[in-house]
Enzyme design. Structure first.
Site, PDB file in Angstrom:
ATOM      1  N   ASN A  13     -19.633  -3.635   4.872  1.00 36.66           N
ATOM      2  CA  ASN A  13     -19.935  -2.334   5.448  1.00 36.66           C
ATOM      3  C   ASN A  13     -21.295  -1.878   4.926  1.00 36.66           C
ATOM      4  O   ASN A  13     -21.928  -2.567   4.115  1.00 36.66           O
ATOM      5  CB  ASN A  13     -18.823  -1.306   5.175  1.00 36.66           C
ATOM      6  CG  ASN A  13     -18.639  -0.985   3.696  1.00 36.66           C
ATOM      7  OD1 ASN A  13     -19.567  -1.077   2.898  1.00 36.66           O
ATOM      8  ND2 ASN A  13     -17.415  -0.598   3.337  1.00 36.66           N
ATOM      9  N   GLY A  30     -18.655   1.979  10.635  1.00 40.89           N
ATOM     10  CA  GLY A  30     -17.594   2.872  11.078  1.00 40.89           C
ATOM     11  C   GLY A  30     -17.677   3.179  12.561  1.00 40.89           C
ATOM     12  O   GLY A  30     -17.893   2.282  13.392  1.00 40.89           O
ATOM     13  N   ASP A  86     -10.299  -4.727   8.101  1.00 46.10           N
ATOM     14  CA  ASP A  86      -9.562  -5.988   8.177  1.00 46.10           C
ATOM     15  C   ASP A  86      -9.211  -6.335   9.626  1.00 46.10           C
ATOM     16  O   ASP A  86      -9.239  -7.510  10.022  1.00 46.10           O
ATOM     17  CB  ASP A  86      -8.295  -5.907   7.335  1.00 46.10           C
ATOM     18  CG  ASP A  86      -8.589  -5.737   5.855  1.00 46.10           C
ATOM     19  OD1 ASP A  86      -9.646  -6.216   5.404  1.00 46.10           O
ATOM     20  OD2 ASP A  86      -7.775  -5.117   5.150  1.00 46.10           O
ATOM     21  N   ASP A 126       0.841  -1.194   0.000  1.00 45.70           N
ATOM     22  CA  ASP A 126       0.000   0.000   0.000  1.00 45.70           C
ATOM     23  C   ASP A 126       0.878   1.247   0.000  1.00 45.70           C
ATOM     24  O   ASP A 126       1.739   1.407   0.883  1.00 45.70           O
ATOM     25  CB  ASP A 126      -0.890   0.045   1.243  1.00 45.70           C
ATOM     26  CG  ASP A 126      -1.957  -1.039   1.243  1.00 45.70           C
ATOM     27  OD1 ASP A 126      -2.238  -1.591   0.171  1.00 45.70           O
ATOM     28  OD2 ASP A 126      -2.504  -1.320   2.325  1.00 45.70           O
ATOM     29  N   PHE A 160      -5.960   0.612  -7.647  1.00 47.88           N
ATOM     30  CA  PHE A 160      -5.467  -0.716  -7.285  1.00 47.88           C
ATOM     31  C   PHE A 160      -5.014  -1.478  -8.515  1.00 47.88           C
ATOM     32  O   PHE A 160      -5.766  -1.616  -9.494  1.00 47.88           O
ATOM     33  CB  PHE A 160      -6.561  -1.502  -6.560  1.00 47.88           C
ATOM     34  CG  PHE A 160      -6.094  -2.805  -5.991  1.00 47.88           C
ATOM     35  CD1 PHE A 160      -5.341  -2.833  -4.826  1.00 47.88           C
ATOM     36  CD2 PHE A 160      -6.396  -4.010  -6.609  1.00 47.88           C
ATOM     37  CE1 PHE A 160      -4.902  -4.040  -4.296  1.00 47.88           C
ATOM     38  CE2 PHE A 160      -5.965  -5.205  -6.091  1.00 47.88           C
ATOM     39  CZ  PHE A 160      -5.201  -5.221  -4.925  1.00 47.88           C
ATOM     40  N   ASN A 199      -3.634  -8.187   6.160  1.00 49.96           N
ATOM     41  CA  ASN A 199      -4.133  -7.397   7.289  1.00 49.96           C
ATOM     42  C   ASN A 199      -4.972  -8.234   8.253  1.00 49.96           C
ATOM     43  O   ASN A 199      -4.865  -8.105   9.479  1.00 49.96           O
ATOM     44  CB  ASN A 199      -4.969  -6.226   6.777  1.00 49.96           C
ATOM     45  CG  ASN A 199      -4.185  -5.263   5.916  1.00 49.96           C
ATOM     46  OD1 ASN A 199      -2.950  -5.238   5.940  1.00 49.96           O
ATOM     47  ND2 ASN A 199      -4.893  -4.460   5.142  1.00 49.96           N
TER      48      ASN A 199
END
Length: 316
Positions: free
Chosen positions: A191, A221, A252, A12, A116, A52
């Site tokens: 999510n 969140g 993650d 990343d 990505f 992760n």
């Protein structure tokens, strides 16, 4: 006991934009978008959903097995897995490819824009789900399209219960394919945005989806998450983080804790509380794999935030 983590390993490149994206994107000009963001900070981190999640699970004392692909430039990641005692026996090195790479810009409101490059991730399906004694659970996290389809089918055929966590990979699949994932999975973790997309594409409401699995958790969140399990809907409140530094990898971290708790036989609601603990710890640190926490610290924070839970907490 161990869990099989199917997903990406990636590098990343993370940058921070001190302004707000909304102040630089004109809604009536999105058809001809041409913007640049000055990012004064830049760092390269170990990431990817499988990496992760495995990191989070390992912190709690779990034994993750990673099923993923690296490119020829992935030696540093192999060394990192070794350093943390995470098995790479099922990590495939794809020749003549780069390791998957994400370029992430985060604005001051924690909105993110990500580019990505999948690289070796597109070869992840070349390694099948292994027959390993002691495997209790699995997770299908974002990965190459064929890998997600194949590994889900292979886990289902082997009778290995798994979490379906489509994440940013969800748009790759049509309604029938997504309904297939749900039918094979034991749990679904998404999510709130992904939950809406999953419902739209499958034609199933969240209550419909919950009838096909043991439970579904929708993360929201800082507001916590909503859990559907056993015909009930439970709202699990979020936790206040010590500070908000970087949201990259929070989902993650949550999922690694979720796997650990499900391995112990916890309810999905209680597992989600532990997930909130790990998510709050992660967001206070830059990068997806730079935070630390022990099982004892995590359980203490869980009890402080939520009191005693309905399923027995393993003693550290």
């Amino acid at each position: 006991m161990s869990s099989l983590i199917c997903g990406s390993l990636a590098f990343d490149t993370i940058t921070d934009f001190p302004g707000r994206f909304a102040e630089h994107i004109l809604p009536d000009k999105v058809h001809m978008l041409n913007v640049a963001f000055l990012v004064p900070t830049l760092r390269r981190e170990f990431g990817g959903c499988a990496g992760n999640i495995a990191y989070s699970l390992k912190l709690l004392g779990g034994e993750p097995l990673v099923l993923a692909a690296l490119g020829e430039d992935g030696q540093d990641y192999q060394d990192r897995l070794d350093a943390f005692g995470i098995s790479r026996a099922h990590v495939h090195v794809a020749p003549r490819t780069h390791t998957a790479q994400a370029h992430i810009i985060t604005d001051r409101d924690n909105n993110q824009i990500t580019a990505f490059h999948p690289g070796a991730m597109s070869h992840a399906h070349e390694k099948a789900v292994p027959a390993v004694p002691g495997l209790r659970l699995g997770i299908i996290a974002p990965d190459g399209r064929q890998a997600m389809l194949d590994h889900a089918a292979q886990m289902a055929a082997a009778g290995l219960p798994f979490v379906f966590d489509p994440g940013q990979g969800l748009p790759m699949f049509d309604g029938e394919e997504l309904r297939g994932f749900v039918r094979q999975a034991a749990w679904v973790a998404v999510n709130d945005y992904e939950a809406a997309m999953l419902s739209e594409r499958t034609g199933w409401s969240l209550d419909d989806i919950a009838t096909h699995v043991r439970g579904i958790v929708v993360t929201q969140g800082a507001q916590g998450c909503e859990v559907r399990e056993g015909g009930a809907v439970v709202k699990v409140p979020g936790l206040q983080a010590a500070r908000v530094v970087d949201p990259t990898g929070c989902g993650d971290a949550f999922r690694g804790a979720l796997l650990w708790a499900l391995e112990q036989g916890w309810s999905l609601a209680d597992a989600s509380k532990l997930g909130n603990v790990l998510g709050a710890r992660k967001i206070a640190h830059a990068g997806p794999q730079n935070y630390s926490i022990t099982l004892g610290e995590a359980l203490a924070a869980l009890r402080q935030a939520y009191g005693e839970i309905s399923t027995p907490a393993t003693q550290a």
